[in-house]
Enzyme design. Structure first.
Site, PDB file in Angstrom:
ATOM      1  N   TYR A   1     -14.917  21.099 -10.055  1.00 39.06           N
ATOM      2  CA  TYR A   1     -13.646  20.415  -9.834  1.00 39.06           C
ATOM      3  C   TYR A   1     -13.858  18.933 -10.145  1.00 39.06           C
ATOM      4  CZ  TYR A   1      -9.507  18.934  -7.040  1.00 39.06           C
ATOM      5  OH  TYR A   1      -8.324  18.393  -6.597  1.00 39.06           O
TER       6      TYR A   1
ATOM      7  N   LYS B   1     -11.996  22.717 -13.379  1.00 38.55           N
ATOM      8  CA  LYS B   1     -10.691  22.202 -12.983  1.00 38.55           C
ATOM      9  C   LYS B   1     -10.708  20.717 -13.303  1.00 38.55           C
ATOM     10  CE  LYS B   1      -7.386  21.131  -9.491  1.00 38.55           C
ATOM     11  NZ  LYS B   1      -7.215  20.538  -8.170  1.00 38.55           N
TER      12      LYS B   1
END
Length: 307
Positions: free
Chosen positions: A130, A160
């Protein structure tokens, strides 16, 4: 498309999670969920709260949601590993981790070593990095992190990417074309640009209430109706541009979600402050003007509505 979910009240109201699942699936067409991320204030929750939230989403989402990815990032490696192992035990579909952001990794090798140790705690689960440098302060480019990462983390599934640096994002895609990575874009107002550059999906907070409109954009893009896709993106941008000027963040997302869904999201935890009534009223008026609320909710017509 993944939805980044929020939670209710300073003490978590677990009882509404089932209703939340049904709302996302039935009203917004969202069937992939990212739990305990930024919008869900995951880093403001205790470890026991994060475990319970994850359990509830997995339980209530069973046979209704396609994928549930749990964010397990923490400042403590041990806590991240505990959360990763727990996610595996409850049957989550994947885990994601942000870079530690107090004592920060200073280069990509140190960061990958941290991620590797977390991933090893759940060796059967797909693992996502992320990337959100605006909040972590870790400025290591995602392109660098992806270089050779699968050799060190065999379960690495994708990224992400929550940053506006489309050069970095584009190079993540371009340099990994031979790998079956998921490139999940996290800046909702720029999603169409990311799709053109090779994004395979999206994770965002506005899909709580703009999921249906975003799905229309995705469908137009898939059928190569780029003019319609652009119109949908511009429509979404009109709303986001409006609320950004008012002051827009996690607290305001909760207020809009409550307004649109009818599910009480409650206030955020300190140090965040509850959205003002003025913000909510202005956001509601803009949603109505763009026809983002159902026709039956409209009192003043839908001038300026997006099509």
């Amino acid at each position: 498309m993944f939805q980044e979910v929020t939670f209710s009240f300073r003490e978590i109201n677990f009882s509404v999670i089932g209703q939340y699942v049904d709302y996302l699936v039935e009203e917004q067409g969202v069937k992939n969920i990212f739990v305990n991320g930024t919008t869900g204030e995951g880093l403001s929750l205790s470890i026991s709260e994060r475990r319970r939230v994850a359990e509830e989403w997995v339980t209530k989402g069973r046979n209704k949601l396609d994928q549930i990815v749990i964010h397990v990032g923490a400042l403590s490696l041990k806590e991240s590993q505990e959360l990763a192992q727990h996610a595996a035990e409850i049957g989550a579909d994947g885990i994601a981790v942000i870079a530690p952001f107090f004592l920060k990794p200073w280069n990509k090798d140190v960061l990958i070593n941290f991620l590797k140790e977390v991933a090893a705690a759940a060796p059967a689960l797909p693992f996502y990095y992320y990337h959100i440098p605006a909040l972590t302060g870790v400025k290591i480019r995602a392109e660098e992190v992806l270089g050779g990462i699968q050799e060190k983390i065999p379960t690495f599934q994708g990224l992400k990417f929550s940053d506006t640096d489309l050069l970095d994002f584009g190079q993540c895609v371009d340099q990994n074309r031979q790998r079956q990575f998921a490139f999940l874009f996290g800046v909702d107002e720029q999603l169409l640009s990311a799709l053109v550059m090779g994004a395979t999906g999206a994770v965002g907070s506005t899909y709580n209430y703009l999921g249906k409109k975003t799905n229309q954009m995705l469908e137009a893009f898939e059928r190569k109706d780029f003019s319609s896709a652009l119109n949908h993106q511009f429509c979404i941008q009109r709303f986001i541009n409006f609320v950004v000027k008012l002051g827009f963040g996690v607290s305001q997302t909760k207020a809009i979600m409550t307004l649109v869904s009818g599910i009480p999201m409650g206030p955020p935890r300190l140090p965040l402050q509850k959205a003002s009534r003025e913000f909510t009223d202005n956001a509601e008026a803009k949603l109505r003007s763009l026809d983002f609320l159902s026709f039956n909710d409209l009192k003043d017509g839908n001038l300026g509505a997006c099509s």
